[in-house]
Design a protein around this motif. Structure first.
Motif, PDB file in Angstrom:
ATOM      1  N   ASP A  68      -6.831   4.197   6.643  1.00 14.08           N
ATOM      2  CA  ASP A  68      -6.123   3.448   5.603  1.00 14.08           C
ATOM      3  C   ASP A  68      -6.864   3.527   4.269  1.00 14.08           C
ATOM      4  N   SER A  69      -8.196   3.506   4.311  1.00 14.46           N
ATOM      5  CA  SER A  69      -8.961   3.602   3.068  1.00 14.46           C
ATOM      6  C   SER A  69      -8.704   4.932   2.371  1.00 14.46           C
ATOM      7  N   ARG A 105      -6.029   6.855   2.691  1.00 17.28           N
ATOM      8  CA  ARG A 105      -4.656   6.870   2.171  1.00 17.28           C
ATOM      9  C   ARG A 105      -4.563   6.108   0.862  1.00 17.28           C
ATOM     10  N   ARG A 106      -5.151   4.940   0.806  1.00 16.84           N
ATOM     11  CA  ARG A 106      -5.088   4.136  -0.426  1.00 16.84           C
ATOM     12  C   ARG A 106      -5.812   4.832  -1.578  1.00 16.84           C
ATOM     13  N   GLY A 148       0.808  -1.194   0.000  1.00 15.44           N
ATOM     14  CA  GLY A 148       0.000   0.000   0.000  1.00 15.44           C
ATOM     15  C   GLY A 148       0.850   1.257   0.000  1.00 15.44           C
ATOM     16  N   THR A 189     -12.159   4.453   7.426  1.00 17.56           N
ATOM     17  CA  THR A 189     -10.874   4.123   8.020  1.00 17.56           C
ATOM     18  C   THR A 189      -9.775   4.990   7.409  1.00 17.56           C
TER      19      THR A 189
END
Length: 457
Positions: free
Chosen positions: A392-393, A395-396, A349, A390
């Motif tokens: 992380d979602s 960022r991705r 990622g 989230t």
């Protein structure tokens, strides 16, 4: 801010019939917890209304419990006590249940590791848990798997509460205070003290009442459907065991101080030696050898027992008895060829956000815009940002946006990351705008030739 009365007062109003909601179960009798809450402060809840039950530990006792809960009605309050910090496994060492018409039951899962008969009679009821994600996996090991649930901690987050612990919510919404001084106890020990059993029974004593108060608040805020989607996701995914990390030794606390591949090999070797012992003993790894001791030995690389035992963390009797094991692990790392030493793991990622500006300034700007969207929308709906989506979602999504940025492709990408439909509905339009990189500046000062007279040098 609104002109609504405080939540605790609204909960009290619902108990007296001034709010259109399901009536909660009877509150504790005066001899258990005093009279109903007053303006003078919360009332200590010190004993279950039906007394402290003894743990069910035989098949015949379990059969009686199954019959009682089959005859009960309404939601089932559940909790489980583990021995995190004491044991290697994350199994349950006590299970607590309460249901109207059945009362409160404590079950010892050591002699009763199969509770599928109980699951069969309560499986279709709504289960009420607090912080369900912490308990669903260990309950599933016993054969207890919800089909519907209500998570009081998650509900409180969605409703915008700042303090979402069980004791804090019980006090704020119901006016009763719970003691939490046994939360970090070693629940694998036997026999369990009476005070621990009382504590465990009280954890489910007010859960259904708390569920009703939170359900009413979610309905008032128009968030009931959001909560239903979140609870359904917990039912689908909550019992899954945690993902096994490829190199778990890299999470050793303090490893950032260990420099060089050879020294990191020493951390790895000591970590796996400790893990084998911890698994064999069913003991928490930190009780076998602290992380700080692993790091100290990796930095110094002692070659004899005398030097090893002078290091911090190696002074305890049980650690000293394993001195040869630790020295052998260090020697194994010493003998490794260079091509067997640890190498930096491939990054899955996007990189850490603090590296984005130097790696890809355009992506860094996208991330900033997307984060602003999340914070703004979360604030508008009185939600923690991490419960809206989230980190992380985001960022991705910002690092590798869809090839064609449209509301459809952004929604599909979020869905692929596990976002629920209510989250997608709130975020998609604004995130689509944020993901579209602004066109390069074409201001006249940048494109038209200057007509100002030249200045002398």
């Amino acid at each position: 801010m609104t002109d609504e009365p405080p939540l605790r007062r609204r909960a009290a109003e619902s108990r007296t019939g001034n709010a259109p909601h399901h009536p909660p179960s009877a509150l504790p009798e005066p001899e258990d917890a005093g009279d109903a809450p007053t303006a003078g402060g919360p009332v200590p809840l010190t004993a279950p209304r039906d007394g402290t039950p003894q743990p069910v530990a035989t098949p015949s006792e379990l059969d009686e419990v199954v019959a009682r809960f089959a005859a009960g009605s309404g939601p089932v309050a559940l909790d489980a006590e583990r021995a995190s910090g004491y044991r290697y496994s994350q199994r349950a060492y006590l299970v607590q249940l309460r249901r109207a018409g059945a009362g409160t039951v404590l079950i010892d899962p050591l002699p009763l590791p199969d509770l599928t008969a109980l699951d069969e009679v309560i499986g279709q009821a709504e289960w009420v848990l607090h912080a369900a994600s912490q308990d669903l996996a260990c309950l599933a090991e016993l054969g207890l798997r919800p089909r519907r649930l209500f998570d009081t901690e998650l509900a409180a987050r969605l409703a915008g509460f700042e303090r979402v612990g069980l004791a804090a919510l019980t006090e704020q919404l119901l006016g009763f205070s719970l003691e939490k001084h046994h939360s970090a106890a070693d629940w694998s020990s036997r026999p369990l003290p009476e005070s621990w059993l009382t504590y465990a029974a009280l954890d489910v004593e007010m859960l259904v009442d708390l569920r009703d108060a939170l359900d009413a608040e979610l309905a008032r805020q128009g968030k009931s459907e959001w909560a239903a989607e979140e609870f359904a996701a917990l039912v689908r995914n909550g019992a899954r065991p945690p993902r096994v990390r490829a190199e778990p030794w890299r999470r050793t606390s303090g490893i950032h101080r260990v420099r060089g591949a050879r020294a990191q090999a020493r951390v790895r070797s000591l970590w796996y030696a400790r893990d084998q012992i911890a698994a064999r003993r069913d003991a928490a790894p930190g009780r076998v050898l602290p992380d700080s001791a692993i790091v100290a030995a990796a930095e110094l690389d002692p070659k004899d027992e005398k030097t090893l035992l002078t290091l911090p963390g190696f002074g305890g009797r049980s650690v000293r008895r394993l001195a040869r094991t630790w020295l052998a692990a260090l020697d194994d790392a010493r003998q490794l060829p260079d091509d067997a030493l640890p190498v930096a793991p491939a990054v899955e990622g996007p990189p850490p956000p603090h590296r984005w500006a130097e790696r890809d300034p355009v992506a860094a700007a996208r991330l900033a815009r997307c984060r602003e969207v999340v914070v703004r929308i979360a604030g508008a709906h009185d939600l923690p940002a991490e419960n809206l989506v989230t980190p992380d979602s985001i960022r991705r999504l910002a690092w590798v946006p869809p090839e064609e940025v449209t509301e459809e492709t952004v929604a599909e990408t979020l869905r692929g990351f596990g976002a629920r439909e209510w989250q997608i509905g709130l975020l998609t339009a604004d995130l689509t705008v944020a993901l579209r990189d602004p066109a390069p500046s074409t201001s006249p000062s940048a494109s038209a030739p200057s007509t100002a007279p030249a200045h002398p040098s």
